[in-house]
Design a protein around this motif. Structure first.
Motif, PDB file in Angstrom:
ATOM      1  N   LEU A  54      65.076 118.450 102.076  1.00  0.00           N
ATOM      2  CA  LEU A  54      65.434 117.923 103.395  1.00  0.00           C
ATOM      3  C   LEU A  54      65.544 116.400 103.368  1.00  0.00           C
ATOM      4  CD1 LEU A  54      63.258 120.256 105.635  1.00  0.00           C
ATOM      5  CD2 LEU A  54      65.760 120.181 105.552  1.00  0.00           C
ATOM      6  N   ASP A  55      64.685 115.734 102.591  1.00  0.00           N
ATOM      7  CA  ASP A  55      64.806 114.283 102.459  1.00  0.00           C
ATOM      8  C   ASP A  55      66.180 113.895 101.946  1.00  0.00           C
ATOM      9  OD1 ASP A  55      62.195 113.968 103.301  1.00  0.00           O
ATOM     10  OD2 ASP A  55      61.379 113.517 101.311  1.00  0.00           O
ATOM     11  N   GLU A  56      66.678 114.639 100.958  1.00  0.00           N
ATOM     12  CA  GLU A  56      67.957 114.304 100.337  1.00  0.00           C
ATOM     13  C   GLU A  56      69.145 114.749 101.179  1.00  0.00           C
ATOM     14  OE1 GLU A  56      70.215 114.820  95.987  1.00  0.00           O
ATOM     15  OE2 GLU A  56      68.125 115.410  96.257  1.00  0.00           O
ATOM     16  N   PRO A  83      72.479 109.370 100.639  1.00  0.00           N
ATOM     17  CA  PRO A  83      71.443 108.675  99.867  1.00  0.00           C
ATOM     18  C   PRO A  83      72.028 107.650  98.899  1.00  0.00           C
ATOM     19  CG  PRO A  83      71.758 110.893  99.019  1.00  0.00           C
ATOM     20  CD  PRO A  83      72.606 110.793 100.260  1.00  0.00           C
ATOM     21  N   GLU A  84      71.176 106.724  98.516  1.00  0.00           N
ATOM     22  CA  GLU A  84      71.613 105.671  97.598  1.00  0.00           C
ATOM     23  C   GLU A  84      72.008 106.242  96.242  1.00  0.00           C
ATOM     24  OE1 GLU A  84      70.024 101.329  95.955  1.00  0.00           O
ATOM     25  OE2 GLU A  84      68.629 102.718  96.925  1.00  0.00           O
ATOM     26  N   LYS A  85      71.285 107.268  95.780  1.00  0.00           N
ATOM     27  CA  LYS A  85      71.577 107.872  94.481  1.00  0.00           C
ATOM     28  C   LYS A  85      72.344 109.172  94.682  1.00  0.00           C
ATOM     29  CE  LYS A  85      67.489 105.897  92.236  1.00  0.00           C
ATOM     30  NZ  LYS A  85      66.230 106.194  91.501  1.00  0.00           N
ATOM     31  N   THR A 111      63.341 102.823 105.534  1.00  0.00           N
ATOM     32  CA  THR A 111      62.375 102.216 104.618  1.00  0.00           C
ATOM     33  C   THR A 111      61.860 103.236 103.604  1.00  0.00           C
ATOM     34  OG1 THR A 111      60.580 102.637 106.191  1.00  0.00           O
ATOM     35  CG2 THR A 111      61.671 100.493 106.303  1.00  0.00           C
ATOM     36  N   ASP A 112      62.006 104.540 103.914  1.00  0.00           N
ATOM     37  CA  ASP A 112      61.789 105.635 102.979  1.00  0.00           C
ATOM     38  C   ASP A 112      62.634 106.789 103.503  1.00  0.00           C
ATOM     39  OD1 ASP A 112      60.332 107.374 104.783  1.00  0.00           O
ATOM     40  OD2 ASP A 112      58.528 106.219 104.399  1.00  0.00           O
ATOM     41  N   PRO A 113      62.652 107.967 102.850  1.00  0.00           N
ATOM     42  CA  PRO A 113      63.586 109.013 103.277  1.00  0.00           C
ATOM     43  C   PRO A 113      63.463 109.470 104.722  1.00  0.00           C
ATOM     44  CG  PRO A 113      62.777 109.488 101.073  1.00  0.00           C
ATOM     45  CD  PRO A 113      61.982 108.321 101.576  1.00  0.00           C
TER      46      PRO A 113
END
Length: 306
Positions: A86-88, A196-198, A275-277
């Motif tokens: 879910l974060d990604e 996401p950045e990556k 600042t985080d996922p």
């Protein structure tokens, strides 16, 4: 997050239908068909009506992490693995950005927000035969962002999820666009996402990942709309088109046939405002809300002049 720019499949996630005129929940009315909507949770999506003179529809399909318990039971992930997925996969806080923009616009747009995770259904895929099904990321995902199994494949409840969640949402967006066409003679969809950045495993690792990716469609994204998007988000610096994602959402009923419907996708790289996922940076979120409001105003002004 929208279509990865692989081969020529940029339209696969962006051509559907959805939205009523009042704030409503998917199949939240008593008249819904029990045999198609009995799995639905209340408030699966919301439509916030705007000012009658606004042609703009803000589409926010991927901001939620909510998965109903019966659907969670079919996902082949531990709780920790699911949280990481879910974060990604979640376009965190894009709903907040859309709502912040309302405080800064001259004419309030219609806003459609999906309140279910894209792991339930992805409303921006084709319901059948989507190219992303090749890597398990069609309308009902069977693979995670890393390519690991998410659901059994084939998934026995796929058709049930499409009928219960995908089609009501799609019908609602189409209705929202129709409402704007009837009221204003045109409709402009701003398809709001983040990434996401990556890169995820199914993406091209060599594709540029700028702070802002503008997604376009050759038939539904006129040059003036691209220019308006670029002008509104200058605070982000580097802006590219159709990388790492491409295309933009247009209801299937209108796709390729109705020049009155325009659309542009806004893909924000998440490290520009998180600042985080899962933790939005308040000042950055506020700035992006103002940027989105600038785009809404520019679009509304252009529409009024036509």
């Amino acid at each position: 997050m929208n279509s990865p720019n692989f081969d020529d499949t940029e339209h696969h996630a962006h051509l559907h239908n959805s939205l009523p005129e009042k704030s409503v929940a998917a199949c939240g009315q008593a008249e819904y068909s029990e045999n198609t909507c009995e799995r639905l949770v209340p408030h699966a999506f919301t439509v916030l009506p705007g000012d009658e003179g606004s042609p703009v529809v803000i589409h926010v399909p991927h901001s939620s992490r909510l998965i109903p318990p019966d659907i969670r039971a079919d996902l082949m992930l531990t709780d920790e693995e699911l949280a990481e997925e879910l974060d990604e996969a979640t376009d965190t806080a894009t709903d907040e950005i859309a709502l912040i923009a309302l405080a800064h616009v001259r004419l309030r747009p219609t806003i459609v927000i999906n309140h279910l995770s894209r792991l339930v259904i992805d409303p921006e895929r084709f319901p059948d035969g989507d190219p992303a099904e090749a890597f398990g990321r069609g309308a009902v995902y069977t693979r995670t962002c890393s390519g690991a199994p998410l659901r059994a494949d084939p998934y026995s409840s796929r058709a049930e999820l499409i009928d219960a969640y995908f089609r009501p949402y799609a019908d609602a967006v189409t209705t929202a666009v129709e409402n704007r066409l009837n009221a204003c003679g045109q409709a402009i969809v701003i398809d709001l996402h983040s990434y996401p950045e990556k890169p995820s495993a199914f993406e091209d690792p060599a594709a540029p990942r700028p702070p802002l990716c503008i997604g376009t469609d050759p038939q539904h994204t006129p040059p003036w709309l691209i220019g308006a998007a670029r002008g509104a988000f200058t605070s982000l610096g580097e802006i590219s088109e159709n990388t790492p994602y491409s295309g933009t959402y247009v209801p299937l009923q209108h796709y390729g046939t109705d020049a009155r419907v325009s659309s542009v996708m806004i893909e924000l790289r998440r490290d520009t405002y998180l600042t985080d996922p899962v933790a939005p940076h308040p000042e950055r979120i506020a700035q992006l809300g103002r940027d989105l409001a600038a785009l809404i105003d520019a679009v509304s002004d252009r529409a009024a002049d036509v």
